[in-house]
Design a protein around this motif. Structure first.
Motif, PDB file in Angstrom:
ATOM      1  N   MET A   1      59.083  -7.922  66.098  1.00 43.52           N
ATOM      2  CA  MET A   1      59.175  -6.955  65.031  1.00 43.52           C
ATOM      3  C   MET A   1      58.150  -7.276  63.951  1.00 43.52           C
ATOM      4  O   MET A   1      57.931  -8.433  63.618  1.00 43.52           O
ATOM      5  CB  MET A   1      60.566  -7.011  64.395  1.00 43.52           C
ATOM      6  N   SER A   2      57.562  -6.234  63.407  1.00 44.72           N
ATOM      7  CA  SER A   2      56.662  -6.437  62.277  1.00 44.72           C
ATOM      8  C   SER A   2      57.256  -5.764  61.048  1.00 44.72           C
ATOM      9  O   SER A   2      57.874  -4.707  61.143  1.00 44.72           O
ATOM     10  CB  SER A   2      55.279  -5.874  62.580  1.00 44.72           C
ATOM     11  N   ASN A   3      57.067  -6.388  59.925  1.00 46.65           N
ATOM     12  CA  ASN A   3      57.613  -5.887  58.674  1.00 46.65           C
ATOM     13  C   ASN A   3      56.750  -4.728  58.176  1.00 46.65           C
ATOM     14  O   ASN A   3      55.548  -4.880  57.987  1.00 46.65           O
ATOM     15  CB  ASN A   3      57.646  -7.022  57.652  1.00 46.65           C
ATOM     16  N   LEU A   4      57.349  -3.556  57.949  1.00 46.97           N
ATOM     17  CA  LEU A   4      56.624  -2.391  57.476  1.00 46.97           C
ATOM     18  C   LEU A   4      56.516  -2.347  55.956  1.00 46.97           C
ATOM     19  O   LEU A   4      55.557  -1.810  55.415  1.00 46.97           O
ATOM     20  CB  LEU A   4      57.304  -1.114  57.974  1.00 46.97           C
ATOM     21  N   TYR A   5      57.511  -2.889  55.279  1.00 43.60           N
ATOM     22  CA  TYR A   5      57.544  -2.850  53.817  1.00 43.60           C
ATOM     23  C   TYR A   5      58.550  -3.882  53.337  1.00 43.60           C
ATOM     24  O   TYR A   5      59.575  -4.090  53.974  1.00 43.60           O
ATOM     25  CB  TYR A   5      57.973  -1.453  53.335  1.00 43.60           C
ATOM     26  N   THR A   6      58.275  -4.516  52.213  1.00 42.82           N
ATOM     27  CA  THR A   6      59.209  -5.458  51.609  1.00 42.82           C
ATOM     28  C   THR A   6      59.405  -5.096  50.144  1.00 42.82           C
ATOM     29  O   THR A   6      58.430  -4.992  49.391  1.00 42.82           O
ATOM     30  CB  THR A   6      58.687  -6.910  51.709  1.00 42.82           C
ATOM     31  N   ALA A   7      60.644  -4.876  49.760  1.00 39.40           N
ATOM     32  CA  ALA A   7      60.988  -4.649  48.356  1.00 39.40           C
ATOM     33  C   ALA A   7      61.439  -5.976  47.773  1.00 39.40           C
ATOM     34  O   ALA A   7      62.047  -6.792  48.465  1.00 39.40           O
ATOM     35  CB  ALA A   7      62.106  -3.615  48.243  1.00 39.40           C
ATOM     36  N   ARG A   8      61.149  -6.175  46.498  1.00 38.45           N
ATOM     37  CA  ARG A   8      61.574  -7.408  45.841  1.00 38.45           C
ATOM     38  C   ARG A   8      62.177  -7.058  44.492  1.00 38.45           C
ATOM     39  O   ARG A   8      61.579  -6.328  43.705  1.00 38.45           O
ATOM     40  CB  ARG A   8      60.385  -8.343  45.659  1.00 38.45           C
ATOM     41  N   ALA A   9      63.378  -7.551  44.263  1.00 35.73           N
ATOM     42  CA  ALA A   9      64.054  -7.338  42.984  1.00 35.73           C
ATOM     43  C   ALA A   9      64.681  -8.657  42.547  1.00 35.73           C
ATOM     44  O   ALA A   9      65.108  -9.454  43.379  1.00 35.73           O
ATOM     45  CB  ALA A   9      65.122  -6.258  43.108  1.00 35.73           C
ATOM     46  N   THR A  10      64.727  -8.837  41.245  1.00 35.39           N
ATOM     47  CA  THR A  10      65.282 -10.064  40.682  1.00 35.39           C
ATOM     48  C   THR A  10      66.419  -9.714  39.734  1.00 35.39           C
ATOM     49  O   THR A  10      66.264  -8.852  38.870  1.00 35.39           O
ATOM     50  CB  THR A  10      64.196 -10.850  39.918  1.00 35.39           C
ATOM     51  N   ALA A  11      67.546 -10.386  39.916  1.00 35.07           N
ATOM     52  CA  ALA A  11      68.698 -10.209  39.030  1.00 35.07           C
ATOM     53  C   ALA A  11      68.777 -11.399  38.086  1.00 35.07           C
ATOM     54  O   ALA A  11      68.532 -12.539  38.478  1.00 35.07           O
ATOM     55  CB  ALA A  11      69.988 -10.104  39.844  1.00 35.07           C
ATOM     56  N   THR A  12      69.142 -11.099  36.845  1.00 33.25           N
ATOM     57  CA  THR A  12      69.367 -12.123  35.832  1.00 33.25           C
ATOM     58  C   THR A  12      70.721 -11.835  35.200  1.00 33.25           C
ATOM     59  O   THR A  12      70.995 -10.695  34.824  1.00 33.25           O
ATOM     60  CB  THR A  12      68.273 -12.064  34.746  1.00 33.25           C
ATOM     61  N   THR A  18      70.717  -7.955  34.212  1.00 33.63           N
ATOM     62  CA  THR A  18      69.730  -6.928  34.523  1.00 33.63           C
ATOM     63  C   THR A  18      69.224  -7.127  35.943  1.00 33.63           C
ATOM     64  O   THR A  18      69.354  -8.212  36.520  1.00 33.63           O
ATOM     65  CB  THR A  18      68.516  -6.981  33.580  1.00 33.63           C
ATOM     66  N   VAL A  19      68.624  -6.083  36.473  1.00 33.69           N
ATOM     67  CA  VAL A  19      67.953  -6.164  37.758  1.00 33.69           C
ATOM     68  C   VAL A  19      66.619  -5.441  37.609  1.00 33.69           C
ATOM     69  O   VAL A  19      66.544  -4.365  37.009  1.00 33.69           O
ATOM     70  CB  VAL A  19      68.821  -5.580  38.907  1.00 33.69           C
ATOM     71  N   LYS A  20      65.557  -6.088  38.106  1.00 29.95           N
ATOM     72  CA  LYS A  20      64.204  -5.548  37.985  1.00 29.95           C
ATOM     73  C   LYS A  20      63.469  -5.699  39.310  1.00 29.95           C
ATOM     74  O   LYS A  20      63.559  -6.741  39.962  1.00 29.95           O
ATOM     75  CB  LYS A  20      63.423  -6.298  36.906  1.00 29.95           C
ATOM     76  N   SER A  21      62.713  -4.661  39.647  1.00 34.85           N
ATOM     77  CA  SER A  21      61.866  -4.744  40.838  1.00 34.85           C
ATOM     78  C   SER A  21      60.533  -5.377  40.460  1.00 34.85           C
ATOM     79  O   SER A  21      60.110  -5.322  39.301  1.00 34.85           O
ATOM     80  CB  SER A  21      61.655  -3.362  41.454  1.00 34.85           C
ATOM     81  N   SER A  22      59.875  -5.957  41.449  1.00 35.51           N
ATOM     82  CA  SER A  22      58.611  -6.646  41.188  1.00 35.51           C
ATOM     83  C   SER A  22      57.524  -5.690  40.723  1.00 35.51           C
ATOM     84  O   SER A  22      56.607  -6.101  40.014  1.00 35.51           O
ATOM     85  CB  SER A  22      58.156  -7.399  42.446  1.00 35.51           C
TER      86      SER A  22
END
Length: 139
Positions: A1-12, A18-22
């Motif tokens: 499998m190959s990765n088509l897209y990666t989302a990244r979010a960080t919670a504090t 809060t939660v924020k996407s990269s």
């Protein structure tokens, strides 16, 4: 499998932080619902975020299977995801209901599309055999 897209979010701050996407497109305050003993503040919560993502992803999966089956999916079709949080002993679990609304399609045709989409939707695949998911066609 190959990765088509990666989302990244960080919670504090967990459920009340809060939660924020990269990429900065998502930047939301979080609040704990009163039902969970929280203050019911103005922020969203992880279950709402999961429901929103699942509903959108499942709607797209419905489009994929409709094209494969050569069925015209009504433009005003919708998917509503209900995501519940349950206590299971010392742990917690999710409970999901996906309700599709398909004006102009027969109940049988809509039900078949829902089941086919459940086989290909990445959210459905990710939680299969781990989270109870009920599929429902709105009347």
């Amino acid at each position: 499998m190959s990765n088509l897209y990666t989302a990244r979010a960080t919670a504090t701050g967990g459920r009340t932080g809060t939660v924020k996407s990269s990429d900065g497109r998502l930047d939301l305050p979080l609040s704990s619902p009163r039902e969970l003993g929280g203050d019911g503040g103005p922020g969203t919560n992880p279950e709402q975020l999961f429901a929103a993502g699942y509903a959108a992803c499942f709607q797209s999966a419905l489009g994929v299977v409709a094209r494969r089956e050569k069925v015209e999916l009504p433009e005003d079709s919708t998917v509503t995801a209900r995501v519940g949080l349950q206590r299971t002993g010392l742990a917690f679990a999710l409970d999901v209901e996906l309700e599709g609304h398909f004006p102009g399609l027969s109940h049988e045709q809509a039900h078949a599309l829902m089941h086919a989409a459940h086989q290909v939707c990445p959210y459905s695949v990710a939680i299969r055999d781990n989270v109870a998911v009920r599929l429902k066609v709105a009347d």
